[in-house]
Design an enzyme around this catalytic site. Structure first.
Site, PDB file in Angstrom:
ATOM      1  N   GLU A   1     -43.908   9.280 -24.783  1.00 31.59           N
ATOM      2  CA  GLU A   1     -45.283   9.883 -24.755  1.00 31.59           C
ATOM      3  C   GLU A   1     -45.209  11.231 -25.481  1.00 31.59           C
ATOM      4  O   GLU A   1     -46.226  11.940 -25.693  1.00 31.59           O
ATOM      5  CB  GLU A   1     -45.737  10.059 -23.395  1.00 31.59           C
ATOM      6  CG  GLU A   1     -46.150   8.792 -22.630  1.00 31.59           C
ATOM      7  CD  GLU A   1     -44.744   8.018 -22.016  1.00 31.59           C
ATOM      8  OE1 GLU A   1     -43.804   8.446 -22.178  1.00 31.59           O
ATOM      9  OE2 GLU A   1     -45.076   7.161 -21.000  1.00 31.59           O
TER      10      GLU A   1
ATOM     11  N   LYS B   1     -35.478  12.370  -0.956  1.00 31.51           N
ATOM     12  CA  LYS B   1     -36.226  13.068  -0.367  1.00 31.51           C
ATOM     13  C   LYS B   1     -35.502  13.271   1.116  1.00 31.51           C
ATOM     14  O   LYS B   1     -35.747  12.189   1.996  1.00 31.51           O
ATOM     15  CB  LYS B   1     -37.659  12.849  -0.125  1.00 31.51           C
ATOM     16  CG  LYS B   1     -38.364  13.027  -1.560  1.00 31.51           C
ATOM     17  CD  LYS B   1     -39.886  13.125  -1.523  1.00 31.51           C
ATOM     18  CE  LYS B   1     -40.320  13.409  -2.986  1.00 31.51           C
ATOM     19  NZ  LYS B   1     -41.631  13.311  -3.269  1.00 31.51           N
TER      20      LYS B   1
ATOM     21  N   TRP C   1     -35.541  18.234  -1.519  1.00 29.80           N
ATOM     22  CA  TRP C   1     -35.165  17.379  -2.534  1.00 29.80           C
ATOM     23  C   TRP C   1     -33.524  17.419  -3.045  1.00 29.80           C
ATOM     24  O   TRP C   1     -33.138  18.543  -2.984  1.00 29.80           O
ATOM     25  CB  TRP C   1     -36.163  17.499  -3.951  1.00 29.80           C
ATOM     26  CG  TRP C   1     -37.496  17.536  -3.837  1.00 29.80           C
ATOM     27  CD1 TRP C   1     -38.281  16.964  -2.556  1.00 29.80           C
ATOM     28  CD2 TRP C   1     -38.423  17.362  -4.755  1.00 29.80           C
ATOM     29  NE1 TRP C   1     -39.657  16.719  -2.879  1.00 29.80           N
ATOM     30  CE2 TRP C   1     -39.722  16.942  -4.281  1.00 29.80           C
ATOM     31  CE3 TRP C   1     -38.374  17.489  -6.038  1.00 29.80           C
ATOM     32  CZ2 TRP C   1     -41.067  17.104  -5.090  1.00 29.80           C
ATOM     33  CZ3 TRP C   1     -39.723  17.685  -6.739  1.00 29.80           C
ATOM     34  CH2 TRP C   1     -40.782  17.398  -6.204  1.00 29.80           C
TER      35      TRP C   1
ATOM     36  N   THR D   1     -43.757   2.024 -24.263  1.00 29.61           N
ATOM     37  CA  THR D   1     -42.669   2.460 -23.250  1.00 29.61           C
ATOM     38  C   THR D   1     -42.088   1.422 -22.654  1.00 29.61           C
ATOM     39  O   THR D   1     -42.906   0.209 -22.117  1.00 29.61           O
ATOM     40  CB  THR D   1     -43.416   3.368 -22.317  1.00 29.61           C
ATOM     41  OG1 THR D   1     -44.237   2.627 -21.416  1.00 29.61           O
ATOM     42  CG2 THR D   1     -43.874   4.549 -22.802  1.00 29.61           C
TER      43      THR D   1
END
Lengths: 550, 550
Positions: A339, A447, A452, A194
């Site tokens: 992943e 935030k 959110w 990654t």
């Protein structure tokens, strides 16, 4: 590895391991005459068949054994999408070694780190990357030799690269009688790092089992929908999560394969699409922007191109609309990650959507879609509590499945799973029909006063403004709300756009408290190795930005 | 079981077993509101969702544990396609027991033999089969109880069946908190006996792994092509090789499921297709003949039905033409067998066929098609030598793959494989593009002077004659050629047809030496438990038939 209890009565079915070599042996035998067409780094078009490719992959496997490569050892590639890279996909993994595909867009020091960390034994590279190899060859301690992916006539001279070999000579010299070995399907097959925005890259170590299961799952109609009637051009690079598995799912489906090499500009892609009758492609949004612009600016049309999968980052709604409405190309929005091998979800309509008006269908298609069978997912709050699937509740997205990593290669991070689930780092909603909508990265979510705000939604609105070329939305410190959204915008060349006009553009499109507090204009946005905007750099840059609301 | 060597470097992916319960847990979670609609034996239409179905399957699993059913023990069903049967598919296999689906069309003594051989512990049955159960209940020594698939209000009285229970009461009484156990994926999951034309039936014992892999493979676009946009009606019975895997591949694809129950006549099927918006179906040719006749005779059309898979026996070309040309239903010709879970091949066109004239495309579609990835196949001569894929060379067909049996359940036959390959008992050609064409059963092929004549080709030609309702071609003894073809024909009611006219009909359609030596007319042909014509009985019947050429 977990051992599960056996039943007192076991099934009586043939016990064959799921091996990558079986995909290619199948394609060579059952679709032997099906073509693989490649635009080479050398400039010309190369064409041969699955039968030819498998024969050369077996010769390559023989050559690897001659070089002393042993089961489980890593062999690296630094290469574009092409037939020689495909031979490496099968020759390396099929022989029991581990294929390590390196992203050439990473910084040379990151590449050197990865090669060292993986303990690569050999490195195969396209000539494009000769300068990078010359720079790093002396740093990479484990590499016993470098192989240039070309014939003798293109071999570079006086490179200073130790143990430089010629791919075509290596393959030519090897006998073709290699028999693919049979081994435990959980053995390592390939390795992909990654490109983390922070810290060192981390390696996802795929197994033969995970790769074959992912290939089955991703070929299904709800996912990439690959069949023998297709001509497939993977724009997504083979160094980027195994080109989303297409080098496996395309041969097992008997589709024709077309590899674009290094020429990923709109004109080159369009010409190859037309010349080879490409019906299906897959890639990240930026590539489609280039291709679509070329087609529209030159008043062209696609003769055979009918379907594309777009992933890597969210597809801007305007791009999706252009592809579907103007160019008649079906868009499958997909989501996944390194992943996850990488496919997690794909967005296709269900039988109940058929009767919906086009607008409502489009709203569904903008989501990242449904989990593919094999993948399970859930959204949780900051404490790990599962959140409802109502299409509005935001949560951290967790996944599991047989093609999801259980940890990273040679990592001392400890258990990366949460209760057996992999935390994706994405924030998402899931609706009552099971459709996932990625709203942000966990670290990018804004935030504001305990609530959110999704940065991607705000960016998509900005991108829909005719004067906006690129947009990124980040949270910056605010004395009262902790964080508030700031929009960083690159205007289209030659176009005017005032801060107030852009903010007014949000009216009626989101809740009032979601509207960004400020806009700054920039000449460009910082972009990382995989083409994604680096929001951490933007946050550093604008950390001190004083919002007018502060 | 074979244990394969592990690599020094194993992959780092999540280690999850491939279990049947995971299919249903996935469907309940990700396609919870998707419908399952069933025409019940009771006469009405029942509808609920995957979420409801999984909940009841968990209750059923709880109830089975309460009855003392242990991991690996067999639980039998004698039932039509319906939601309760599906609950048994998941409840029995999911809990670790083995689902044994019995073909009710077998003779009662065969059923009793099978139940005894499988050592079934419980038998669940639709009320249709009450008389059969009453006949055999006292013979079946291992069965501890019989469960009628109905509610209390439909329970039969005074049956004389020992330990007769009511399904709805059993399920209602169980708590819903059963958690699907995790175990080795190679554990036995279900059992299906072949209805051999000679000798006792033999059991194919499927594993969870083989079932899940088969479900993935069969859902792919080259095979059944099942997606969430489909509404699927499996006409093929759930007692016949797990309804070709549709109870697994449909839920994992999120498609709506429609079960026809016992009403398989043309009118009932047509009404259900139209009422539920069926887009895709699958079954044997005889069922399609009934449905197509109903549609044509009543001048109807299909509103939503677009695709069907036809297998079990070769699709008569006339039926295929009617479906495609008159009714606009795409036909996928498929081939497989009980020993293959069952799917081996399916016939779809490749990218290179797109430019062919319709006639040539149709010629490809008449073949049984391409191996699905996972299955390998070859044709061999009488000595086991591999024969070329040229589309004309006939050979015995052998297969292998992870969903092919390695032997039969509790059989003392010894190794049924030839060098690791399963002999299918079919005779076939394979062409250069990998398309399989089944020309006969090994035992039905007519051996004339050392050459093989395919009986199915000769039957298909006869079936294309307007005055022929049914035709079978068998080899009968011939003094010079060892065997020569004899055609046994049932004329359409009210139609005339002379022997000479039918033989003249072969002119130009096959080589001269393939033309049958004689024709006999019969009132009907003997048919076995799975609807196939019993050629062994015809051979016995006409063994003494004196050919005019003899």
């Amino acid at each position: 590895m977990t051992e599960y209890p056996m039943s007192p009565l076991m099934g009586q079915m043939m016990d064959q391991p799921l091996l990558i070599s079986s995909i290619f042996a199948f394609a060579a035998r059952h679709y032997g005459d099906t073509e693989i067409v490649s635009r080479r780094v050398e400039g010309d078009i190369h064409r041969y068949t699955y039968r030819d490719c498998e024969r050369r992959a077996r010769k390559l496997a023989h050559a690897l054994a001659g070089l002393g490569v042993k089961t489980g050892e890593r062999v690296a590639t630094l290469a574009w999408n092409g037939y020689r890279h495909m031979e490496l996909y099968y020759g390396v993994s099929g022989s029991g070694a581990v294929l390590h595909t390196i992203n050439p867009r990473l910084h040379p020091e990151q590449i050197a780190y990865i090669v060292d960390h993986a303990e690569d034994q050999f490195l195969f590279f396209d000539l494009t990357f000769l300068p990078a190899i010359e720079l790093m060859a002396r740093q990479c301690k484990t590499v016993k030799g470098y192989v240039a992916l070309c014939g003798r006539e293109h071999m570079p001279a006086n490179t200073g690269i130790p143990m430089l070999m010629c791919y075509e000579e290596l393959v030519d010299a090897a006998p073709p009688d290699f028999a693919w070995p049979q081994f435990d399907e959980r053995s390592a097959a390939s390795l992909c790092y990654t490109s983390g925005t922070t810290g060192n890259p981390k390696g996802a170590l795929y197994s033969h089992r995970s790769t074959v299961l992912h290939a089955y799952a991703s070929a299904m109609p709800n996912a990439l929908n690959v069949s023998s009637s297709d001509v497939v051009l993977p724009v997504v690079p083979m160094f980027h999560v195994n080109a989303w598995g297409l080098p496996y799912s395309v041969p097992l489906s008997g589709a024709k394969m077309v590899y674009p090499g290094a020429a990923l500009d709109g004109k080159s892609l369009y010409e190859l699409f037309e010349a080879e009758g490409v019906s299906f492609s897959a890639g990240v949004p930026t590539v489609w922007l280039g291709l679509v612009n070329h087609v529209l600016q030159n008043d062209l049309r696609f003769s055979t191109f009918r379907r594309t999968v777009i992933g890597g980052s969210a597809c801007p709604p305007a791009l999706m609309d252009t592809l579907i409405d103007r160019l008649r190309v079906q868009v499958v929005h997909a989501w996944g990650m390194t992943e996850m091998s990488p496919l997690g979800t794909a967005c296709t309509l269900g039988y109940r959507h058929a009767a919906l008006p086009a607008e409502e269908q489009r709203a569904v298609l903008r989501k990242q879609g449904h989990a593919i069978y094999g993948v399970d997912m859930k959204i949780v709050d900051d404490d790990g509590g599962e959140l409802p699937w109502d299409g509005t509740t935001y949560g951290h997205l967790l996944v599991k499945g047989p093609w999801v990593v259980s940890g990273y290669y040679r990592s001392d991070e400890g258990d990366v799973l949460q209760d057996g689930w992999f935390p994706t780092g994405d924030v998402a909603t899931i609706d009552g029909d099971g459709y996932l909508h990625i709203t942000d990265r966990s670290k990018d979510v804004i935030k504001s006063g305990g609530e959110w705000i999704g940065s991607i939604d705000l960016e998509n609105i900005a991108m829909a403004h005719p004067a906006v070329l690129q947009a990124a939305c980040i949270g910056v410190p605010h004395p009262r709300w902790s964080e508030r959204p700031l929009l960083v915008v690159v205007r289209r060349p030659g176009m005017e756009l005032a801060r107030e006009d852009l903010l007014a553009f949000y009216e009626g499109k989101v809740a009032k408290w979601w509207v960004p507090d400020d806009v700054v204009f920039a000449d460009s946005l910082p972009v990382g190795g995989t083409g994604k905007i680096q929001k951490n750099r933007l946050r550093d840059l604008y950390h001190e930005h004083r919002l007018p609301t502060a």
